[in-house]
Design a protein around this motif. Structure first.
Motif, mmCIF file in Angstrom:
data_model
loop_
_atom_site.group_PDB
_atom_site.id
_atom_site.type_symbol
_atom_site.label_atom_id
_atom_site.label_comp_id
_atom_site.label_asym_id
_atom_site.label_seq_id
_atom_site.Cartn_x
_atom_site.Cartn_y
_atom_site.Cartn_z
ATOM 1 N N GLU A 1 -1.842 -23.749 0.875
ATOM 2 C CA GLU A 1 -1.697 -22.297 0.937
ATOM 3 C C GLU A 1 -0.781 -21.932 2.108
ATOM 4 N N ASP A 2 -0.230 -20.761 2.038
ATOM 5 C CA ASP A 2 0.594 -20.231 3.129
ATOM 6 C C ASP A 2 0.159 -18.787 3.333
ATOM 7 N N ILE A 3 -0.967 -18.622 4.002
ATOM 8 C CA ILE A 3 -1.599 -17.315 4.153
ATOM 9 C C ILE A 3 -1.274 -16.740 5.522
ATOM 10 N N GLU A 4 -0.825 -15.495 5.521
ATOM 11 C CA GLU A 4 -0.560 -14.773 6.760
ATOM 12 C C GLU A 4 -1.675 -13.747 6.962
ATOM 13 N N VAL A 5 -2.281 -13.766 8.134
ATOM 14 C CA VAL A 5 -3.338 -12.815 8.476
ATOM 15 C C VAL A 5 -2.686 -11.552 9.032
ATOM 16 N N LEU A 6 -3.073 -10.404 8.494
ATOM 17 C CA LEU A 6 -2.503 -9.125 8.922
ATOM 18 C C LEU A 6 -3.618 -8.158 9.303
ATOM 19 N N TYR A 7 -3.290 -7.235 10.184
ATOM 20 C CA TYR A 7 -4.213 -6.179 10.597
ATOM 21 C C TYR A 7 -3.614 -4.848 10.172
ATOM 22 N N ILE A 8 -4.385 -4.076 9.428
ATOM 23 C CA ILE A 8 -3.967 -2.740 9.002
ATOM 24 C C ILE A 8 -4.831 -1.740 9.757
ATOM 25 N N PRO A 9 -4.259 -1.052 10.767
ATOM 26 C CA PRO A 9 -5.048 -0.065 11.509
ATOM 27 C C PRO A 9 -5.636 0.989 10.564
ATOM 28 N N LEU A 10 -6.863 1.393 10.826
ATOM 29 C CA LEU A 10 -7.501 2.389 9.971
ATOM 30 C C LEU A 10 -6.645 3.636 9.846
ATOM 31 N N LYS A 11 -5.983 4.029 10.927
ATOM 32 C CA LYS A 11 -5.174 5.252 10.889
ATOM 33 C C LYS A 11 -4.004 5.129 9.915
ATOM 34 N N ASP A 12 -3.602 3.904 9.568
ATOM 35 C CA ASP A 12 -2.476 3.678 8.658
ATOM 36 C C ASP A 12 -2.918 3.220 7.266
ATOM 37 N N ALA A 13 -4.192 2.958 7.091
ATOM 38 C CA ALA A 13 -4.673 2.311 5.867
ATOM 39 C C ALA A 13 -4.444 3.141 4.605
ATOM 40 N N LYS A 14 -4.662 4.446 4.677
ATOM 41 C CA LYS A 14 -4.478 5.266 3.474
ATOM 42 C C LYS A 14 -3.008 5.321 3.071
ATOM 43 N N ASP A 15 -2.116 5.403 4.034
ATOM 44 C CA ASP A 15 -0.684 5.354 3.708
ATOM 45 C C ASP A 15 -0.323 3.997 3.116
ATOM 46 N N PHE A 16 -0.854 2.932 3.700
ATOM 47 C CA PHE A 16 -0.595 1.583 3.199
ATOM 48 C C PHE A 16 -1.039 1.443 1.746
ATOM 49 N N MET A 17 -2.194 2.009 1.417
ATOM 50 C CA MET A 17 -2.728 1.896 0.057
ATOM 51 C C MET A 17 -1.732 2.379 -0.993
ATOM 52 N N PHE A 18 -0.988 3.409 -0.685
ATOM 53 C CA PHE A 18 -0.109 4.024 -1.682
ATOM 54 C C PHE A 18 1.372 3.745 -1.453
ATOM 55 N N ASP A 19 1.680 2.915 -0.477
ATOM 56 C CA ASP A 19 3.070 2.557 -0.215
ATOM 57 C C ASP A 19 3.504 1.512 -1.249
ATOM 58 N N LYS A 20 4.405 1.873 -2.118
ATOM 59 C CA LYS A 20 4.838 0.999 -3.214
ATOM 60 C C LYS A 20 5.663 -0.186 -2.729
ATOM 61 N N ASN A 21 6.013 -0.230 -1.458
ATOM 62 C CA ASN A 21 6.745 -1.367 -0.909
ATOM 63 C C ASN A 21 5.852 -2.591 -0.712
ATOM 64 N N TYR A 22 4.545 -2.388 -0.783
ATOM 65 C CA TYR A 22 3.584 -3.481 -0.614
ATOM 66 C C TYR A 22 2.879 -3.720 -1.945
ATOM 67 N N GLN A 23 2.945 -4.949 -2.431
ATOM 68 C CA GLN A 23 2.261 -5.316 -3.674
ATOM 69 C C GLN A 23 0.817 -5.631 -3.331
ATOM 70 N N LYS A 24 -0.090 -4.819 -3.838
ATOM 71 C CA LYS A 24 -1.490 -4.941 -3.482
ATOM 72 C C LYS A 24 -2.341 -5.206 -4.718
ATOM 73 N N THR A 25 -3.497 -5.798 -4.469
ATOM 74 C CA THR A 25 -4.454 -6.019 -5.550
ATOM 75 C C THR A 25 -5.375 -4.798 -5.683
ATOM 76 N N PRO A 26 -5.919 -4.578 -6.872
ATOM 77 C CA PRO A 26 -6.883 -3.480 -7.026
ATOM 78 C C PRO A 26 -8.112 -3.672 -6.143
ATOM 79 N N GLY A 27 -8.514 -4.934 -5.903
ATOM 80 C CA GLY A 27 -9.667 -5.188 -5.040
ATOM 81 C C GLY A 27 -9.451 -4.685 -3.622
ATOM 82 N N LEU A 28 -8.240 -4.835 -3.104
ATOM 83 C CA LEU A 28 -7.931 -4.327 -1.770
ATOM 84 C C LEU A 28 -8.076 -2.807 -1.748
ATOM 85 N N MET A 29 -7.494 -2.160 -2.741
ATOM 86 C CA MET A 29 -7.564 -0.698 -2.766
ATOM 87 C C MET A 29 -9.000 -0.220 -2.941
#
Length: 168
Positions: free
Chosen positions: A129-157
């Motif tokens: 595996e080649d897993i990168e650990v990332l931290y998403i600050p709570l203050k940015d999390a809602k923007d991150f959820m809907f930012d189409k530049n990041y491919q996310k899983t439904p489980g994350l959302m």
């Protein structure tokens, strides 16, 4: 595999993939006021969607061992993210089915809080595996959820939504 079955009196055929059930974990680092997520290459996404294949996901893993699911979740947090979390502090949120058109695997979602004192290694997953650990600050999390530049899983959302509805 090909499945022959009868539904409403009609003979039918369906193609499916056998897959393991899985666990995923909403991780909240109290010291950093941030979600801990992972980024990793997912070849099926790369091939099917003409993207770069990098997915942003909750820490997760297959239920492919004869152990309680919560123990597998603890081990995945250690392996992927580098945190040693007490298994008794991991709370079950819910279970749901994923990939229902092809495999119908069941995923069990957990929640755990942690802090920097629980970091014991850099994470990154297994050798293949080649897993990168990332931290998403709570203050940015809602923007991150809907930012189409990041491919996310439904489980994350779903995990983020659950957290905001139940924890913060």
């Amino acid at each position: 595999m090909k499945i022959d079955y009868t539904y409403k009196g009609k003979k039918k055929i369906w193609e499916a993939v056998l897959s393991h059930d899985s666990v995923s974990i909403i991780l909240y680092n109290k010291d950093r006021d941030a979600f801990i997520i992972v980024k990793q290459m997912r070849i099926p996404v790369l091939n099917s969607n003409k993207t770069n294949g990098e997915m942003y996901e909750l820490c997760a893993g297959l239920v492919d061992k004869d152990k309680p699911k919560v123990q597998i979740a603890k081990e995945e947090v250690f392996e992927e993210c580098g945190y040693d979390i007490d298994v008794n502090s991991i709370k079950k949120v819910t279970s749901f089915y994923t990939s229902v058109g092809i495999s119908g695997a069941k995923q069990t979602l957990y929640y755990a809080e942690c802090d920097d004192s629980m970091i014991v290694n850099d994470g990154g997953g297994l050798i293949e595996e080649d897993i990168e650990v990332l931290y998403i600050p709570l203050k940015d999390a809602k923007d991150f959820m809907f930012d189409k530049n990041y491919q996310k899983t439904p489980g994350l959302m779903m995990g983020f939504y659950w957290f905001f509805d139940n924890i913060k």
